[in-house]
Design a protein around this motif. Sequence first.
Motif: not given
Length: 203
Positions: A1-22
């Motif tokens: 669950g945590l791994l999927i959450c990390l992946n999906n949250t990072a993807l969300g940051y990528r879509n917002l162009n917040q690359n350092s957070k991703a």
Amino acid sequence: GLLICLNNTALGYRNLNQNSKAEKLYKSQLELALEENFPRSASKAMINLCMLYAQTTDKANLKNYTQMFNEYVKSNKDVRLSTIDKGFKHMINGYNFLFQNQFQQADQEFDEGIILATDDEDPYHLSDFYLLKTKLNYAQQNYAKAEWYNQKYDSVQQLLNKDELTEYALDLEKKYETQKKEQKILHQSDQLRNRRILITVLL
């Protein structure tokens, strides 16, 4: 669950162009997946990091993580890449060769990616590889070949846009039909209510 959450949250940051957070989240995902021995999640994190570095032209990190990914896939028998991930493997290796001006190796990776995407009927990866072949040939000043691949890219994009418009139209039609049914039910309910009122008055 945590791994999927990390992946999906990072993807969300990528879509917002917040690359350092991703990047930070992908690295956390990778560290945890390696620690807990989840090969699929670890390979996904490496792919996502490589794609992040490729798209931000971070040549040094791309080289390091591409090497890490290749060695991990080769040495770990539990890693089973999906067809899409195999496509990403060709893509990140091609990017890595391209950034090192190793055009012949990059060309081979992109060609293998095109074959894979064609066999898998994956228009999204096919479009990406045609665009990469366009860029590669422009970098080598092969302008006629670059233009040919650019036309192939445009053709796939037109099909994708057409499919997306068709899907959008179907969604609108579905919503319209649902609204019609809801309005019909409301209308029937009003009629029934009015009949009951009329019966009550007559009685």
